[in-house]
Design a protein around this motif. Structure first.
Motif, PDB file in Angstrom:
ATOM      1  N   GLY A  56       0.836  -1.190   0.000  1.00 42.65           N
ATOM      2  CA  GLY A  56       0.000   0.000   0.000  1.00 42.65           C
ATOM      3  C   GLY A  56       0.873   1.244   0.000  1.00 42.65           C
ATOM      4  N   THR A  57       0.461   2.255  -0.756  1.00 43.60           N
ATOM      5  CA  THR A  57       1.226   3.494  -0.783  1.00 43.60           C
ATOM      6  C   THR A  57       0.870   4.346   0.428  1.00 43.60           C
ATOM      7  OG1 THR A  57      -0.416   4.704  -2.079  1.00 43.60           O
ATOM      8  CG2 THR A  57       1.240   3.440  -3.291  1.00 43.60           C
ATOM      9  N   ARG A  58       1.838   5.179   0.859  1.00 43.05           N
ATOM     10  CA  ARG A  58       1.626   6.078   1.997  1.00 43.05           C
ATOM     11  C   ARG A  58       1.390   7.518   1.557  1.00 43.05           C
ATOM     12  NH1 ARG A  58       5.822   7.119   4.587  1.00 43.05           N
ATOM     13  NH2 ARG A  58       7.337   6.203   3.178  1.00 43.05           N
ATOM     14  N   GLY A  59       1.531   7.784   0.271  1.00 43.48           N
ATOM     15  CA  GLY A  59       1.364   9.147  -0.227  1.00 43.48           C
ATOM     16  C   GLY A  59       1.765   9.221  -1.685  1.00 43.48           C
ATOM     17  N   ALA A  60       1.951  10.431  -2.168  1.00 40.26           N
ATOM     18  CA  ALA A  60       2.301  10.640  -3.570  1.00 40.26           C
ATOM     19  C   ALA A  60       3.804  10.482  -3.771  1.00 40.26           C
ATOM     20  CB  ALA A  60       1.853  12.036  -4.011  1.00 40.26           C
ATOM     21  N   ALA A  61       4.194  10.190  -5.002  1.00 38.42           N
ATOM     22  CA  ALA A  61       5.594   9.984  -5.338  1.00 38.42           C
ATOM     23  C   ALA A  61       6.387  11.273  -5.150  1.00 38.42           C
ATOM     24  CB  ALA A  61       5.724   9.500  -6.772  1.00 38.42           C
ATOM     25  N   VAL A  62       7.655  11.112  -4.768  1.00 33.13           N
ATOM     26  CA  VAL A  62       8.592  12.231  -4.621  1.00 33.13           C
ATOM     27  C   VAL A  62       9.833  11.895  -5.428  1.00 33.13           C
ATOM     28  CG1 VAL A  62      10.034  13.548  -3.034  1.00 33.13           C
ATOM     29  CG2 VAL A  62       7.733  12.827  -2.326  1.00 33.13           C
ATOM     30  N   GLY A  63      10.098  12.666  -6.457  1.00 34.44           N
ATOM     31  CA  GLY A  63      11.291  12.443  -7.258  1.00 34.44           C
ATOM     32  C   GLY A  63      11.355  11.075  -7.906  1.00 34.44           C
ATOM     33  N   GLY A  64      10.172  10.534  -8.289  1.00 31.58           N
ATOM     34  CA  GLY A  64      10.151   9.234  -8.956  1.00 31.58           C
ATOM     35  C   GLY A  64      10.187   8.049  -8.009  1.00 31.58           C
ATOM     36  N   TRP A  65      10.008   8.304  -6.714  1.00 31.32           N
ATOM     37  CA  TRP A  65       9.984   7.215  -5.724  1.00 31.32           C
ATOM     38  C   TRP A  65       8.666   7.267  -4.959  1.00 31.32           C
ATOM     39  CZ3 TRP A  65      13.872   3.565  -4.778  1.00 31.32           C
ATOM     40  CH2 TRP A  65      15.026   3.727  -5.550  1.00 31.32           C
ATOM     41  N   THR A  66       8.043   6.100  -4.788  1.00 29.43           N
ATOM     42  CA  THR A  66       6.740   6.020  -4.134  1.00 29.43           C
ATOM     43  C   THR A  66       6.904   5.572  -2.685  1.00 29.43           C
ATOM     44  OG1 THR A  66       5.601   5.499  -6.202  1.00 29.43           O
ATOM     45  CG2 THR A  66       4.490   4.857  -4.161  1.00 29.43           C
ATOM     46  N   PRO A  67       6.340   6.316  -1.712  1.00 28.57           N
ATOM     47  CA  PRO A  67       6.387   5.877  -0.316  1.00 28.57           C
ATOM     48  C   PRO A  67       5.368   4.758  -0.079  1.00 28.57           C
ATOM     49  CG  PRO A  67       5.161   7.923  -0.484  1.00 28.57           C
ATOM     50  CD  PRO A  67       5.667   7.619  -1.867  1.00 28.57           C
ATOM     51  N   VAL A  68       5.814   3.657   0.542  1.00 26.33           N
ATOM     52  CA  VAL A  68       4.944   2.491   0.732  1.00 26.33           C
ATOM     53  C   VAL A  68       5.026   2.017   2.185  1.00 26.33           C
ATOM     54  CG1 VAL A  68       5.219   1.736  -1.657  1.00 26.33           C
ATOM     55  CG2 VAL A  68       6.759   0.835   0.107  1.00 26.33           C
ATOM     56  N   SER A  69       4.047   1.215   2.562  1.00 23.27           N
ATOM     57  CA  SER A  69       4.075   0.512   3.846  1.00 23.27           C
ATOM     58  C   SER A  69       4.544  -0.910   3.572  1.00 23.27           C
ATOM     59  CB  SER A  69       2.688   0.494   4.490  1.00 23.27           C
ATOM     60  OG  SER A  69       2.315   1.790   4.898  1.00 23.27           O
ATOM     61  N   PHE A  70       5.693  -1.269   4.151  1.00 26.15           N
ATOM     62  CA  PHE A  70       6.304  -2.576   3.895  1.00 26.15           C
ATOM     63  C   PHE A  70       6.537  -3.287   5.228  1.00 26.15           C
ATOM     64  CE2 PHE A  70      10.226  -5.138   3.371  1.00 26.15           C
ATOM     65  CZ  PHE A  70       9.773  -6.035   2.426  1.00 26.15           C
ATOM     66  N   GLN A  71       5.830  -4.392   5.439  1.00 30.81           N
ATOM     67  CA  GLN A  71       5.957  -5.164   6.674  1.00 30.81           C
ATOM     68  C   GLN A  71       5.770  -4.282   7.901  1.00 30.81           C
ATOM     69  OE1 GLN A  71       9.574  -7.478   6.598  1.00 30.81           O
ATOM     70  NE2 GLN A  71       9.090  -8.406   4.634  1.00 30.81           N
ATOM     71  N   GLY A  72       4.786  -3.368   7.808  1.00 28.65           N
ATOM     72  CA  GLY A  72       4.457  -2.529   8.947  1.00 28.65           C
ATOM     73  C   GLY A  72       5.353  -1.334   9.139  1.00 28.65           C
ATOM     74  N   LYS A  73       6.318  -1.123   8.232  1.00 25.58           N
ATOM     75  CA  LYS A  73       7.230   0.002   8.355  1.00 25.58           C
ATOM     76  C   LYS A  73       7.214   0.830   7.072  1.00 25.58           C
ATOM     77  CE  LYS A  73      10.316  -2.244  11.688  1.00 25.58           C
ATOM     78  NZ  LYS A  73      11.717  -2.630  11.998  1.00 25.58           N
ATOM     79  N   ALA A  74       7.792   2.044   7.160  1.00 26.19           N
ATOM     80  CA  ALA A  74       7.848   2.930   6.003  1.00 26.19           C
ATOM     81  C   ALA A  74       8.985   2.525   5.071  1.00 26.19           C
ATOM     82  CB  ALA A  74       8.042   4.369   6.457  1.00 26.19           C
ATOM     83  N   GLY A  75       8.723   2.552   3.766  1.00 20.25           N
ATOM     84  CA  GLY A  75       9.741   2.254   2.773  1.00 20.25           C
ATOM     85  C   GLY A  75       9.479   3.026   1.496  1.00 20.25           C
ATOM     86  N   TRP A  76      10.400   2.920   0.563  1.00 22.44           N
ATOM     87  CA  TRP A  76      10.295   3.621  -0.720  1.00 22.44           C
ATOM     88  C   TRP A  76      10.640   2.671  -1.848  1.00 22.44           C
ATOM     89  CZ3 TRP A  76       9.026   8.910  -1.058  1.00 22.44           C
ATOM     90  CH2 TRP A  76       8.916   9.569   0.168  1.00 22.44           C
ATOM     91  N   VAL A  77       9.893   2.759  -2.960  1.00 23.04           N
ATOM     92  CA  VAL A  77      10.097   1.903  -4.129  1.00 23.04           C
ATOM     93  C   VAL A  77      10.117   2.788  -5.375  1.00 23.04           C
ATOM     94  CG1 VAL A  77       9.214  -0.035  -5.494  1.00 23.04           C
ATOM     95  CG2 VAL A  77       8.939  -0.037  -3.010  1.00 23.04           C
ATOM     96  N   LYS A  78      10.984   2.446  -6.330  1.00 20.06           N
ATOM     97  CA  LYS A  78      11.060   3.168  -7.600  1.00 20.06           C
ATOM     98  C   LYS A  78       9.701   3.111  -8.280  1.00 20.06           C
ATOM     99  CE  LYS A  78      13.653   5.318 -10.699  1.00 20.06           C
ATOM    100  NZ  LYS A  78      14.262   6.626 -10.401  1.00 20.06           N
ATOM    101  N   SER A  79       9.124   4.278  -8.539  1.00 20.29           N
ATOM    102  CA  SER A  79       7.752   4.340  -9.066  1.00 20.29           C
ATOM    103  C   SER A  79       7.604   3.627 -10.400  1.00 20.29           C
ATOM    104  CB  SER A  79       7.318   5.801  -9.215  1.00 20.29           C
ATOM    105  OG  SER A  79       7.434   6.479  -7.997  1.00 20.29           O
ATOM    106  N   SER A  80       8.637   3.693 -11.233  1.00 20.62           N
ATOM    107  CA  SER A  80       8.545   3.101 -12.568  1.00 20.62           C
ATOM    108  C   SER A  80       8.466   1.585 -12.525  1.00 20.62           C
ATOM    109  CB  SER A  80       9.749   3.525 -13.411  1.00 20.62           C
ATOM    110  OG  SER A  80      10.970   3.091 -12.798  1.00 20.62           O
ATOM    111  N   LEU A  81       8.779   0.991 -11.367  1.00 22.63           N
ATOM    112  CA  LEU A  81       8.746  -0.468 -11.229  1.00 22.63           C
ATOM    113  C   LEU A  81       7.466  -0.948 -10.552  1.00 22.63           C
ATOM    114  CD1 LEU A  81      12.452  -1.065 -10.171  1.00 22.63           C
ATOM    115  CD2 LEU A  81      11.464  -1.112 -12.470  1.00 22.63           C
TER     116      LEU A  81
END
Length: 724
Positions: free
Chosen positions: A230-255
């Protein structure tokens, strides 16, 4: 919001300010960003400024200051001058655009969002002062003496032919044309932003999850192709903030993709994907971290399964093992259950199995001979495992506690017990008899104090295997120890001198005459009650100094042995009228045949209570006669335990507890050493009740009482009734 921008020595507001940029001042940027700061070249040295306050350098020509220009104000561009581009891989940026014009009539809102309060309508072609960078497509502005937020899509740096003074008029409904135009603009912007707030997105391919928005940040995990987050907000600089295993993380939006991709065959069988059941292909260690350098916290046998906690990291899969976090080598896991080899199928160390002692074996407090012995298993005794073997030692549950046994001495099939072992009086959970009169001690040896005595032929239940020639037994509801050589698994023939002794254990004795019951063994102790001629009580043990320990109205007492008899005396007429005073009703002691046949293991009934206690008998009645046929000591996650706990335990499960007796309810009280429960068999019009019970008038024995005044208090009364 200030119009000036601080220049700092490093990428943090806590670092020293070295200079200030004025609005419109140009600086060259490098390719480095960190913590929301952009590295710039200022006065010949690299410094840091907040990236959100920089915007692309551009000539004062017509352009729209919308999401592409404002929301992405951190985008780096090359310098407009060829010479600058040739000298260094940098770009020219300017401080944040100071103002913009409205392209339409727009609501000025109190915060960023259409659900926020409208402060009024600003007219088209009016000039607004920008107070900072946009947030999710909304720009902070000042106009007509008010501050608020407007939709950035309606801002432009292009100067209109006629500028309209900024004035705020009362909010009003938009025209249909305006409404349609705004809706179209909003929908278009949202459709282009694949990483918008709070969506489910899928990994198009295998992808790293990072601690920040960029490859310079550390990898905190991985997503396999088709895994979702699940995303946590809008992308910043081509990276999407996500919730990963209960913690905050970032994933390359293009992927990432908003639709689940078709997973390739090579990925579909990956043991490291998120939230799957995986099996051990072979015996494998479970470690505290992702690598062999981490300590072993357990083992999985071939075919054992665990659930994964996420995607593999560096070839190690995070798993849930016995309720805790662990890691297993991914190459040793499979998504399908392997065919278990014959050598593994009989492994005594697998999780949650019943195992038998192949020979007599010590049970230890830890996994090794250096740990203390907490008990013993005789050949053929069984225990349940608590998990997989660790270092050749199997964790087991022994007498309700955790223990460890050498795995090589355990078997999954019951061994044929040798003749020498079969008759051992010290084996676990057996009934043993006293061959002669014998002391019961508080510990395994004559140095320990005597806590009671067994007469020839008396029996007790063992609590475990013998230790040093002493057998642990359950004596009068407490732990004791008896010399093993003085015990037998068969009842001995009792000599005539012993057979008539009024002080032997667990017998019914009668008062030959009226007699006092005292709190201790002697006339110096206080009187706690009286027995009339012919009244009977159960003994609690052997006589001490001419006084017999008895159970009197649910409590311990002592009676002069010479005034007791094993046969009921003929009661005189003058005495017969007072018999009922000692027991609050009439008494019988014929045990229900069906309860007598209930098996016990080590003195414990099948539902977890000590056999022969009031709680065991009443639990049997509850199981037999109510809708709670599976009632047991630990019931629906609540421990019932001693009788004194039953009322509160029942209430916590929503079971009715009140002061109204009914047939089939459980009479309950808290007074006494551990409280008492009885089963209500009749309710009379005068408010008295009939009950059947165990361990009240007869130690570990059955009795019934009629016309009990349950409200009388004391040892014959009850606090209330539990309606199972």
């Amino acid at each position: 919001m200030t119009d000036y921008l601080n220049v700092r020595s490093g990428p943090s507001a806590s670092l020293p300010k070295v200079a200030t940029l004025t609005p419109g001042q140009q600086v060259r940027t490098t390719s480095r960003t960190a913590n929301g700061y952009q590295q710039v070249v200022f006065q010949g040295r690299t410094r840091w400024v907040q990236a959100k306050y920089l915007t692309d350098a551009a000539p004062a020509s017509s352009r729209t200051l919308g999401a592409a220009a404002v929301a992405k104000s951190t985008r780096k561009v090359t310098a407009s001058a060829p010479s600058a581009a040739a000298k260094a891989p940098s770009s020219v940026s300017t401080a944040l655009v100071r103002g913009a014009y409205l392209t339409d009539n727009v609501n000025l809102r109190s915060a960023a969002g259409t659900d926020q309060k409208s402060l009024g309508i600003l007219p088209a072609h009016s000039y607004l002062t920008l107070r900072g960078a946009t947030v999710d497509g909304w720009a902070p502005v000042s106009a007509a003496g008010h501050s608020g937020w407007v939709k950035a899509a309606f801002l432009s740096t292009t100067k209109p032919a006629a500028i309209v003074p900024a004035s705020l008029r009362a909010p009003s409904a938009s025209t249909p044309a305006q409404t349609a135009k705004k809706a179209s603009a909003t929908k278009s912007a949202a459709a282009k932003n694949a990483a918008s707030v709070r969506r489910i997105v899928y990994a198009s391919v295998g992808v790293n999850v990072r601690s920040g928005a960029g490859t310079a940040f550390r990898t905190v995990g991985q997503l396999s192709q088709g895994d979702y987050v699940g995303t946590r907000g809008a992308a910043v600089g081509g990276w999407t903030p996500v919730s990963f295993q209960g913690k905050a993380g970032w994933v390359k939006s293009s992927l990432l993709s908003t639709s689940k991709p078709k997973v390739s065959a090579s990925s579909a069988g990956s043991a490291g994907s998120v939230r799957r059941i995986v099996y051990a292909s072979v015996g494998v260690n479970v470690r505290s971290g992702a690598g062999t350098a981490f300590r072993t916290v357990g083992q999985l046998s071939q075919g054992d399964y665990v659930g994964t906690r996420g995607a593999a990291v560096g070839g190690w899969t995070p798993v849930s093992f016995q309720g805790k976090a662990g890691w297993v080598k991914s190459s040793l896991l499979s998504t399908s259950k392997p065919k278990v080899s014959a050598s593994s199928a009989g492994s005594a160390g697998s999780v949650r199995r019943i195992v038998y002692a192949s020979v007599g074996v010590n049970v230890r407090s830890g996994a090794g001979t250096a740990f203390r012995t907490v008990g013993q298993l005789s050949q053929g005794d069984y225990v349940g495992t608590r998990g997989a073997a660790v270092g050749g030692w199997t964790p087991v549950s022994f007498q309700g506690k955790a223990g460890w046994v050498k795995s090589s001495l355990l078997s999954t099939s019951k061994p044929k017990v040798s003749a020498s072992s079969a008759g051992s009086a010290g084996s676990v959970r057996r009934i043993v008899y006293a061959s002669v009169g014998v002391n019961v001690r508080s510990g395994a040896g004559t140095a320990f104090r005597t806590v009671g005595q067994l007469s020839q032929g008396d029996y007790v239940g063992t609590r475990g295997a013998a230790v040093g020639g002493w057998t642990p037994v359950s004596f009068q509801g407490k732990a004791g120890w008896v010399k093993s050589s003085l015990l037998s698994t068969s009842k001995p023939k009792v000599s005539a001198s012993s057979a008539g002794s009024a002080g032997s254990v667990r017998r019914i004795v009668y008062a030959s005459v009226g007699v006092n019951v005292r709190s201790g063994a002697g006339t110096a102790f206080r009187t706690v009650g009286q027995l009339s001629q012919g009244d009977y009580v159960g003994t609690r043990g052997a006589a001490v100094g001419g006084w017999t320990p008895v159970s009197f109205q649910g409590k311990a007492g002592w009676v002069k042995s010479s005034l007791l008899s094993t046969s009921k005396p003929k009661v005189s007429a003058s005495s017969s009228r007072t018999n009922a005073s000692s027991v609050s009703g009439t008494v019988t002691s014929t045990t229900p045949r069906s309860y007598s046949s209930v098996p016990s293991s080590g003195g414990v009934d099948p539902w977890g209570f000590y056999w022969g206690q009031c709680v065991s008998y009443v639990a049997w009645q509850v199981r037999s006669n109510t809708g709670h046929s599976n009632f047991q000591n630990m019931y629906r996650g609540v421990h019932f335990g001693n009788a004194e706990n039953w009322g509160s335990a029942a209430r916590s499960l929503g079971i009715t507890v009140n002061s109204t007796p009914t047939v089939g309810s459980v009479a309950w009280r808290t007074s006494g050493s551990a409280g008492h429960v009885a089963y209500v068999t009749a309710v009379h019009s005068n408010g008295t009740i009939d009950v059947s019970e165990y361990n009240y008038l007869v130690t570990s024995g059955f009795d019934t009482r009629s016309n009990v005044n349950w409200q009388s208090g004391g040892s014959s009364g009850f606090d209330g009734f539990i309606h199972f």
